[in-house]
Write an enzyme that holds these catalytic residues in place. Structure first.
Site, PDB file in Angstrom:
ATOM      1  N   GLY A  10     -44.112  39.661 -12.925  1.00  9.41           N
ATOM      2  CA  GLY A  10     -45.045  38.973 -12.025  1.00  9.41           C
ATOM      3  C   GLY A  10     -46.151  39.949 -11.606  1.00  9.41           C
ATOM      4  O   GLY A  10     -46.123  41.135 -11.978  1.00  9.41           O
ATOM      5  N   VAL A  12     -46.828  41.335  -8.696  1.00  7.40           N
ATOM      6  CA  VAL A  12     -46.297  42.445  -7.900  1.00  7.40           C
ATOM      7  C   VAL A  12     -45.228  43.209  -8.701  1.00  7.40           C
ATOM      8  O   VAL A  12     -45.202  44.444  -8.695  1.00  7.40           O
ATOM      9  CB  VAL A  12     -45.727  41.919  -6.556  1.00  7.40           C
ATOM     10  N   ASP A  30     -36.637  40.567 -16.019  1.00 12.26           N
ATOM     11  CA  ASP A  30     -37.356  39.311 -15.812  1.00 12.26           C
ATOM     12  C   ASP A  30     -36.320  38.186 -15.889  1.00 12.26           C
ATOM     13  O   ASP A  30     -35.121  38.460 -15.924  1.00 12.26           O
ATOM     14  CB  ASP A  30     -38.497  39.138 -16.827  1.00 12.26           C
ATOM     15  N   ASP A  40     -32.178  35.862 -13.859  1.00 10.89           N
ATOM     16  CA  ASP A  40     -32.627  34.492 -13.586  1.00 10.89           C
ATOM     17  C   ASP A  40     -32.180  34.065 -12.184  1.00 10.89           C
ATOM     18  O   ASP A  40     -30.979  33.935 -11.925  1.00 10.89           O
ATOM     19  CB  ASP A  40     -32.057  33.554 -14.651  1.00 10.89           C
ATOM     20  N   ASP A 106     -47.732  34.439   4.129  1.00  3.75           N
ATOM     21  CA  ASP A 106     -48.445  33.857   5.281  1.00  3.75           C
ATOM     22  C   ASP A 106     -48.172  32.350   5.389  1.00  3.75           C
ATOM     23  O   ASP A 106     -48.393  31.756   6.440  1.00  3.75           O
ATOM     24  CB  ASP A 106     -49.950  34.086   5.117  1.00  3.75           C
ATOM     25  N   TYR A 129     -43.324  25.035  -0.441  1.00  6.82           N
ATOM     26  CA  TYR A 129     -43.277  26.472  -0.780  1.00  6.82           C
ATOM     27  C   TYR A 129     -43.063  27.307   0.491  1.00  6.82           C
ATOM     28  O   TYR A 129     -42.196  28.179   0.529  1.00  6.82           O
ATOM     29  CB  TYR A 129     -44.583  26.867  -1.481  1.00  6.82           C
ATOM     30  N   LYS A 133     -39.798  29.668   1.352  1.00  9.94           N
ATOM     31  CA  LYS A 133     -39.898  31.115   1.607  1.00  9.94           C
ATOM     32  C   LYS A 133     -39.325  31.455   2.985  1.00  9.94           C
ATOM     33  O   LYS A 133     -38.674  32.482   3.154  1.00  9.94           O
ATOM     34  CB  LYS A 133     -41.356  31.589   1.494  1.00  9.94           C
ATOM     35  N   TRP A 154     -52.637  36.106  -0.158  1.00 12.64           N
ATOM     36  CA  TRP A 154     -53.741  36.052  -1.122  1.00 12.64           C
ATOM     37  C   TRP A 154     -53.639  37.158  -2.185  1.00 12.64           C
ATOM     38  O   TRP A 154     -54.569  37.956  -2.362  1.00 12.64           O
ATOM     39  CB  TRP A 154     -55.079  36.155  -0.396  1.00 12.64           C
TER      40      TRP A 154
HETATM   41  P1  NDP Z   1     -46.020  35.798  -9.539  1.00 12.20           P
HETATM   42  O1  NDP Z   1     -46.054  34.316  -9.648  1.00 12.20           O
HETATM   43  O2  NDP Z   1     -47.067  36.611 -10.214  1.00 12.20           O
HETATM   44  O3  NDP Z   1     -44.623  36.335 -10.056  1.00 12.20           O
HETATM   45  C1  NDP Z   1     -43.427  35.698  -9.740  1.00 12.20           C
HETATM   46  C2  NDP Z   1     -42.432  36.097 -10.787  1.00 12.20           C
HETATM   47  O4  NDP Z   1     -41.210  35.420 -10.494  1.00 12.20           O
HETATM   48  C3  NDP Z   1     -42.860  35.714 -12.209  1.00 12.20           C
HETATM   49  O5  NDP Z   1     -42.731  36.814 -13.058  1.00 12.20           O
HETATM   50  C4  NDP Z   1     -41.880  34.614 -12.566  1.00 12.20           C
HETATM   51  O6  NDP Z   1     -41.472  34.648 -13.911  1.00 12.20           O
HETATM   52  C5  NDP Z   1     -40.697  35.008 -11.714  1.00 12.20           C
HETATM   53  N1  NDP Z   1     -39.761  33.901 -11.598  1.00 12.20           N
HETATM   54  C6  NDP Z   1     -40.004  32.600 -11.304  1.00 12.20           C
HETATM   55  N2  NDP Z   1     -38.870  31.890 -11.376  1.00 12.20           N
HETATM   56  C7  NDP Z   1     -37.893  32.776 -11.717  1.00 12.20           C
HETATM   57  C8  NDP Z   1     -36.502  32.662 -11.955  1.00 12.20           C
HETATM   58  N3  NDP Z   1     -35.854  31.496 -11.896  1.00 12.20           N
HETATM   59  N4  NDP Z   1     -35.811  33.775 -12.272  1.00 12.20           N
HETATM   60  C9  NDP Z   1     -36.428  34.963 -12.380  1.00 12.20           C
HETATM   61  N5  NDP Z   1     -37.745  35.138 -12.188  1.00 12.20           N
HETATM   62  C10 NDP Z   1     -38.463  34.041 -11.872  1.00 12.20           C
HETATM   63  O7  NDP Z   1     -45.935  36.129  -7.997  1.00 12.20           O
HETATM   64  P2  NDP Z   1     -46.517  37.357  -7.177  1.00 12.20           P
HETATM   65  O8  NDP Z   1     -46.210  38.632  -7.899  1.00 12.20           O
HETATM   66  O9  NDP Z   1     -47.894  37.041  -6.799  1.00 12.20           O
HETATM   67  O10 NDP Z   1     -45.610  37.246  -5.873  1.00 12.20           O
HETATM   68  C11 NDP Z   1     -44.674  38.245  -5.475  1.00 12.20           C
HETATM   69  C12 NDP Z   1     -44.108  37.852  -4.133  1.00 12.20           C
HETATM   70  O11 NDP Z   1     -45.145  37.756  -3.167  1.00 12.20           O
HETATM   71  C13 NDP Z   1     -43.382  36.503  -4.111  1.00 12.20           C
HETATM   72  O12 NDP Z   1     -42.266  36.596  -3.281  1.00 12.20           O
HETATM   73  C14 NDP Z   1     -44.403  35.565  -3.486  1.00 12.20           C
HETATM   74  O13 NDP Z   1     -43.772  34.480  -2.832  1.00 12.20           O
HETATM   75  C15 NDP Z   1     -45.093  36.496  -2.516  1.00 12.20           C
HETATM   76  N6  NDP Z   1     -46.453  36.105  -2.166  1.00 12.20           N
HETATM   77  C16 NDP Z   1     -47.377  35.827  -3.143  1.00 12.20           C
HETATM   78  C17 NDP Z   1     -48.669  35.442  -2.814  1.00 12.20           C
HETATM   79  C18 NDP Z   1     -49.689  35.119  -3.843  1.00 12.20           C
HETATM   80  O14 NDP Z   1     -50.831  34.828  -3.472  1.00 12.20           O
HETATM   81  N7  NDP Z   1     -49.376  35.185  -5.134  1.00 12.20           N
HETATM   82  C19 NDP Z   1     -49.092  35.351  -1.394  1.00 12.20           C
HETATM   83  C20 NDP Z   1     -48.050  35.692  -0.452  1.00 12.20           C
HETATM   84  C21 NDP Z   1     -46.797  36.059  -0.850  1.00 12.20           C
HETATM   85  P3  NDP Z   1     -42.127  33.653 -14.995  1.00 12.20           P
HETATM   86  O15 NDP Z   1     -43.498  34.193 -15.250  1.00 12.20           O
HETATM   87  O16 NDP Z   1     -41.191  33.789 -16.159  1.00 12.20           O
HETATM   88  O17 NDP Z   1     -42.137  32.299 -14.368  1.00 12.20           O
END
Ligand code: NDP
Length: 299
Positions: A10, A12, A30, A40, A106, A129, A133, A154
């Protein structure tokens, strides 16, 4: 020291792979897992077995169900990933006396008013969502695990799609561009989140009485803008770098949230107060423009 990192690809998670590497051995997974380990978050038994097998000192959970609009019609899965799986990780970490580092949002707030949200401000999520969270945060609290919950906002990264890239593409393709101007927050780079996480971990692993550091912290870049302001910054910077655009920063039309309907309601006020993080971990959050500029240079 051993760190189990979930969600390694992801925004982060990808940056965490870099930032955590100098701190400890990192087992990064992952959703597809590796070497018989399960990453998973929908497979709760597999996840628990993996934590047992790896026996990490720290679990860093960067995986989440982040499809905010899709979650409105997919509540069961959003809850399963963001709440139930988080609870599984928390309980398994507690059983090992390991730390859990987890990210939240947020969106746990209702977005009312103009004041910056404190860590102990009342929550009131507007969307599925946000509720999922918040339920994840509550599961952590109930488990009694030593945890750091980092609420951010964001999030963008150079890798993959992001708002800035979309604005640049649209400004090249279209003759006009309208962007929401009444939602406020701070664009926060995945790089910054990962680097701050590494700093936190260094303190947590080396402090005598580290348990007192456990809790919820807000982690975002300094300053604030609207999505409209963010888009203007991106187009103005690109144009100064010689990128040819059909829409200039000044021509972006400011619209209201109501004029851009989406399935999941967004909080209008996403301003997060991060002084607790700065003072506890001796950090200084940089202005949001710094990270955005770096990301634009990179892409
Ligand atoms: P991303 O969507 O970029 O990454 C999330 C990751 O979680 C992806 O790699 C996804 O994999 C993985 N994922 C989803 N479902 C599963 C599953 N069942 N098992 C294992 N992995 C899974 O998110 P961010 O990096 O942006 O977010 C990181 C954190 O920050 C999260 O907790 C999010 O809630 C929080 N956050 C994010 C914000 C934003 O604007 N993005 C804002 C505020 C908080 P795959 O690609 O295979 O689906």
């Amino acid at each position: 020291m051993k760190i189990l990192l979930l969600g390694k690809n992801g925004q982060v998670g990808w940056e965490l792979q870099r930032a955590l590497a100098p701190i400890a051995e990192v087992i990064a997974l992952d959703r597809y897992g590796a070497d018989g380990l399960c990453g998973d978050l929908a497979d709760h038994a597999g996840l628990a077995a993996t934590v047992h097998k790896v026996a990490p000192d720290v679990i860093v959970n960067a995986a989440a169900y982040t499809a905010v609009d899709k979650a409105e019609s997919d509540e069961a899965l959003a809850m399963m990933i963001n709440a139930t799986a988080t609870g599984v990780l928390a309980r398994e970490a507690a059983a090992l006396d390991a730390w859990l580092i987890h990210y939240s949002t947020d969106y746990v707030f209702d977005g009312s008013g103009k004041a910056r949200w404190q860590e102990n401000s009342p929550t009131g999520p507007l969307s599925v969502y946000g509720r999922s969270k918040l339920a994840g945060e509550q599961a952590i609290e109930c488990s009694g695990v030593k945890a750091i919950v980092l609420r951010t906002s964001w999030v963008y990264a150079a890798r993959g799609n992001n708002f800035a890239k979309t604005m640049l593409r649209l400004a090249r393709e279209r003759d006009a561009l309208s962007v929401v101007a009444d939602q406020f927050g701070a664009p926060t780079g995945a790089e910054l989140i990962a680097d701050v996480t590494a700093q936190i971990l260094r303190k947590v692993m080396h402090e005598q009485d580290a348990r007192q550091l456990a809790g919820t912290y807000h982690l975002c870049a300094a300053g604030e803008t609207s999505w409209h302001g963010f888009a203007q910054f991106v187009l103005a910077y690109a144009s100064r770098q010689g990128v040819a655009l059909k829409v200039s920063a000044e021509q972006i039309v400011a619209i209201s949230t109501e004029a851009y309907p989406v399935p999941a309601p967004r909080p209008c006020n996403s301003r997060l107060a991060f002084e607790k993080l700065e003072s506890t971990f001796n950090l200084k959050m940089p202005p949001w423009q710094h990270g955005v500029q770096r990301m634009l240079d990179e892409i």
